[in-house]
Write an enzyme that holds these catalytic residues in place. Structure first.
Site, PDB file in Angstrom:
ATOM      1  N   HIS A   1       0.835  -1.098   0.180  1.00  0.00           N
ATOM      2  CA  HIS A   1       0.049  -0.099   0.065  1.00  0.00           C
ATOM      3  C   HIS A   1       0.877   1.249   0.181  1.00  0.00           C
ATOM      4  O   HIS A   1       0.677   2.367  -0.753  1.00  0.00           O
ATOM      5  CB  HIS A   1      -0.870  -0.118   1.158  1.00  0.00           C
ATOM      6  CG  HIS A   1      -1.870  -1.017   1.293  1.00  0.00           C
ATOM      7  ND1 HIS A   1      -1.877  -2.155   2.419  1.00  0.00           N
ATOM      8  CD2 HIS A   1      -2.962  -1.370   0.469  1.00  0.00           C
ATOM      9  CE1 HIS A   1      -2.834  -2.793   2.134  1.00  0.00           C
ATOM     10  NE2 HIS A   1      -3.423  -2.501   0.951  1.00  0.00           N
TER      11      HIS A   1
ATOM     12  N   SER B   1      -2.486  -7.890   2.938  1.00  0.00           N
ATOM     13  CA  SER B   1      -3.190  -7.896   4.397  1.00  0.00           C
ATOM     14  C   SER B   1      -3.601  -9.183   4.777  1.00  0.00           C
ATOM     15  O   SER B   1      -3.467  -9.555   6.186  1.00  0.00           O
ATOM     16  CB  SER B   1      -4.077  -7.087   4.474  1.00  0.00           C
ATOM     17  OG  SER B   1      -4.050  -5.857   4.269  1.00  0.00           O
TER      18      SER B   1
END
Length: 252
Positions: free
Chosen positions: A8, A157
């Site tokens: 990210h 994640s």
């Protein structure tokens, strides 16, 4: 969707380099999760995420709740077409309807000139590009290369769900894709041979509990190929225990 990692942050850094003002949205979007998926347990740590974004010089973080994005009476959806029916869309019906709808809403709220997406979610990137083109959205979609750990595992994640044994096994996904890439670079253009190579490498790892698909598809339409004579995406989705991971490599 939050639980930020270096993948990210690579998007944030690219955006910071190319734009005078950077906005990041953090929203775990319920409409892209199926009824048996991990919405309730999906990693969330907004305070940590905001601290990371502040350190990267992000100007604004948009962190709405579900009731703000989908208020009472909400009943308008973006229905993506054939791109969304393949691969992830075939395994997770309705997933890309939720993705396309929430991305369209976020674009309308923020009004970005550019939006940055990771190449790891290659089908998502294709769906969003198609939506932007078809709906005449005034935003440039920028793809950023997948960020990987030293052993090749694509950052996600959901990697946090893996046990230690599963984490040791998970790099087999990238090895399988890389083997297909090596074969193609060596002159193998038959798509089924490339798919078989990916499957064989994945099957060699006992910790893999299931393979949802192995695909060698045209890079833009994601239509399966018989021969790789143009840019293509080799992709797979596998399960290690209850954790589902996706990855891809691009050919050409």
């Amino acid at each position: 969707m939050g639980a930020l990692h270096e993948g990210h942050l690579a998007l944030v850094r690219r955006a910071r380099q190319e734009n005078p003002f950077v906005v990041v949205s953090i929203f775990v979007n319920p409409t892209q999760f199926g009824p048996q998926e991990d919405l309730a347990t999906y990693p969330r740590d907004t305070r940590r995420d905001l601290a990371l974004l502040e350190a990267e010089g992000v100007d604004l973080a948009y962190t709405p709740g579900p009731e703000e994005v989908y208020p009472k009476g909400f009943d308008t959806w973006v229905e993506p077409g054939a791109l969304a029916e393949r691969l992830e869309g075939a395994v997770r019906p309705g997933h890309f309807r939720g993705v396309a709808t929430v991305v369209a809403k976020l674009f309308n709220v923020v009004g970005p000139d550019r939006a940055y997406f990771g190449q790891k979610d290659g089908q998502q990137l294709a769906v969003i590009r198609q939506m932007v083109q078809d709906l005449n959205m005034r935003v440039e979609i920028v793809a950023v290369p997948t960020v990987r750990d030293a052993d090749g595992l694509a950052l996600s994640s959901r990697n946090a769900y893996l046990t230690q044994a599963q984490r040791r096994a998970a790099p087999v996904i990238y090895r399988a894709l890389s083997k297909a890439e090596e074969l193609w670079q060596g002159g193998v253009t038959n798509s089924e041979a490339l798919r078989d190579s990916v499957r064989a490498t994945l099957d060699s790892e006992p910790s893999i509990d299931g393979i949802d698909y192995v695909s060698v598809a045209e890079a833009t339409t994601l239509a399966e190929l018989e021969q790789v004579n143009a840019p293509a995406m080799v992709s797979t989705a596998v399960r290690l225990g209850s954790t589902r991971l996706i990855d891809n490599v691009l050919l050409g």
